[in-house]
Design a protein around this motif. Structure first.
Motif, PDB file in Angstrom:
ATOM      1  N   THR A  16       0.807  -1.222   0.000  1.00  0.00           N
ATOM      2  CA  THR A  16       0.000   0.000   0.000  1.00  0.00           C
ATOM      3  C   THR A  16       0.842   1.275   0.000  1.00  0.00           C
ATOM      4  OG1 THR A  16      -0.166  -0.121   2.426  1.00  0.00           O
ATOM      5  CG2 THR A  16      -1.972  -1.079   1.134  1.00  0.00           C
ATOM      6  N   ALA A  17       2.145   1.144   0.270  1.00  0.00           N
ATOM      7  CA  ALA A  17       3.042   2.302   0.209  1.00  0.00           C
ATOM      8  C   ALA A  17       3.713   2.442  -1.145  1.00  0.00           C
ATOM      9  CB  ALA A  17       4.099   2.206   1.305  1.00  0.00           C
ATOM     10  N   GLY A  18       3.443   1.508  -2.056  1.00  0.00           N
ATOM     11  CA  GLY A  18       4.057   1.554  -3.377  1.00  0.00           C
ATOM     12  C   GLY A  18       5.379   0.834  -3.465  1.00  0.00           C
ATOM     13  N   GLU A  19       5.781   0.144  -2.392  1.00  0.00           N
ATOM     14  CA  GLU A  19       7.024  -0.634  -2.420  1.00  0.00           C
ATOM     15  C   GLU A  19       6.782  -1.968  -3.120  1.00  0.00           C
ATOM     16  OE1 GLU A  19      10.026   0.433  -1.408  1.00  0.00           O
ATOM     17  OE2 GLU A  19       9.044   2.353  -1.018  1.00  0.00           O
ATOM     18  N   PRO A  20       7.829  -2.525  -3.769  1.00  0.00           N
ATOM     19  CA  PRO A  20       7.643  -3.810  -4.448  1.00  0.00           C
ATOM     20  C   PRO A  20       7.106  -4.886  -3.505  1.00  0.00           C
ATOM     21  CG  PRO A  20       9.737  -2.824  -5.077  1.00  0.00           C
ATOM     22  CD  PRO A  20       9.187  -1.970  -3.962  1.00  0.00           C
ATOM     23  N   HIS A  21       6.186  -5.676  -4.005  1.00  0.00           N
ATOM     24  CA  HIS A  21       5.537  -6.694  -3.190  1.00  0.00           C
ATOM     25  C   HIS A  21       6.504  -7.824  -2.838  1.00  0.00           C
ATOM     26  CE1 HIS A  21       3.019 -10.198  -2.274  1.00  0.00           C
ATOM     27  NE2 HIS A  21       2.115  -9.323  -1.889  1.00  0.00           N
ATOM     28  N   THR A  22       6.469  -8.249  -1.575  1.00  0.00           N
ATOM     29  CA  THR A  22       7.183  -9.439  -1.124  1.00  0.00           C
ATOM     30  C   THR A  22       6.231 -10.245  -0.252  1.00  0.00           C
ATOM     31  OG1 THR A  22       8.039  -8.569   0.976  1.00  0.00           O
ATOM     32  CG2 THR A  22       9.314  -8.064  -1.032  1.00  0.00           C
ATOM     33  N   ILE A  23       6.672 -11.416   0.193  1.00  0.00           N
ATOM     34  CA  ILE A  23       5.780 -12.233   1.022  1.00  0.00           C
ATOM     35  C   ILE A  23       5.590 -11.627   2.410  1.00  0.00           C
ATOM     36  CG2 ILE A  23       6.312 -14.365  -0.203  1.00  0.00           C
ATOM     37  CD1 ILE A  23       7.996 -15.169   2.267  1.00  0.00           C
ATOM     38  N   THR A  24       6.394 -10.632   2.777  1.00  0.00           N
ATOM     39  CA  THR A  24       6.222  -9.966   4.067  1.00  0.00           C
ATOM     40  C   THR A  24       5.374  -8.697   3.969  1.00  0.00           C
ATOM     41  OG1 THR A  24       8.272  -8.707   3.836  1.00  0.00           O
ATOM     42  CG2 THR A  24       8.430 -10.866   4.883  1.00  0.00           C
TER      43      THR A  24
END
Length: 264
Positions: free
Chosen positions: A230-238
């Protein structure tokens, strides 16, 4: 083994799962929480694929939604949702799928999603593109939020559902005022696969279970969608949430997410 070596194994696993889902009766439905359930098909698929994948790829760990983890303690892990959309399946709705992803560290790198009652299969391996059957997928090219169809994840059930639904309801209201249509399909696998295919222009889920998201995340990303938190950072499993957006409306979606947070 490379991703191109592992992709046929993933397809074979999903073939086996598809046969069970289409041939079996739903079977016993057991409550596993408030308004949450598991069917006999869920358990049969997970048990079969766990055994198959641990035999074919003993160096890769396994994580299933229903019975948890097993196998090697390695950087690579298969993540399986045996039936993504169990509530739909139980009610005779065709919007459900088998979702098998491969996670490398904290990043999804391979995924196969099969929608058995819609006769569609989506797959991707990092660096090799995303496909529905043999057709390469391209995410939506829309740049106009008012023309966008946006899907959202299910509302929360279980512990503190009321509190956890506040941001979901706020998001729904903000989207309803700004986009062409809001949709809830009841399956994260469908949300992300259809984002990859450009059928929805964005999808937002305030959740990130690996078995739900790992396959769809890499498929959407390889199709050119912006897949992020939701902050625009690349998605990871965390990541705390899973957001996929057409690049042309990425900033609009992030703005709506900021507005959602401000309203809480």
């Amino acid at each position: 083994m490379t991703l191109t070596d592992l992709l046929p194994i993933a397809h074979e696993a999903v073939d086996q799962a598809t046969q069970l889902v289409t041939d079996m009766a739903v079977g016993t439905v057991t409550a596993k929480g408030d308004r949450d359930m598991v069917s006999g098909i869920d358990l049969a698929v997970e048990d079969k694929l766990r055994a198959f994948l641990l035999r074919e790829t003993p160096h890769i760990g396994f994580l299933g939604e229903e019975r948890g983890g097993a196998g090697a303690n390695s950087a690579l892990t298969w993540a399986l949702d045996p039936v993504d959309g169990t509530a739909n399946l139980i009610h005779g709705l065709p919007l459900c799928g088998i979702s098998l992803g491969l996670i490398d560290g904290d990043r999804s790198v391979l995924g196969v999603i099969n929608l058995p009652f819609l006769d569609e299969r989506f797959h991707a391996a990092e660096g090799h593109g995303a496909y529905c059957g043999k057709t390469q997928l391209r995410a939506s090219t829309t740049t106009d939020l008012t023309q966008a169809v946006v899907s959202i994840g299910d509302y929360a059930v279980g512990t503190d559902a009321t509190g956890r639904n506040r941001p979901r309801l706020a998001l729904t209201r903000l989207l309803a005022e700004r986009v062409q249509r809001v949709r809830m399909f009841g399956s994260a696998a469908i949300d992300l696969a259809w984002a990859a295919a450009g059928r929805v222009d964005a999808t937002i889920a305030f959740s990130n279970h690996p078995w739900d998201m790992s396959a769809g995340v890499v498929i959407a990303r390889e199709a050119g969608a912006s897949v992020m938190d939701t902050a625009g950072e690349p998605h990871t499993i965390t990541s705390a949430a899973t957001v996929s957006a057409a690049p042309g409306i990425r900033e609009d979606i992030l703005q709506i997410l900021r507005m959602t947070e401000e309203q809480l």
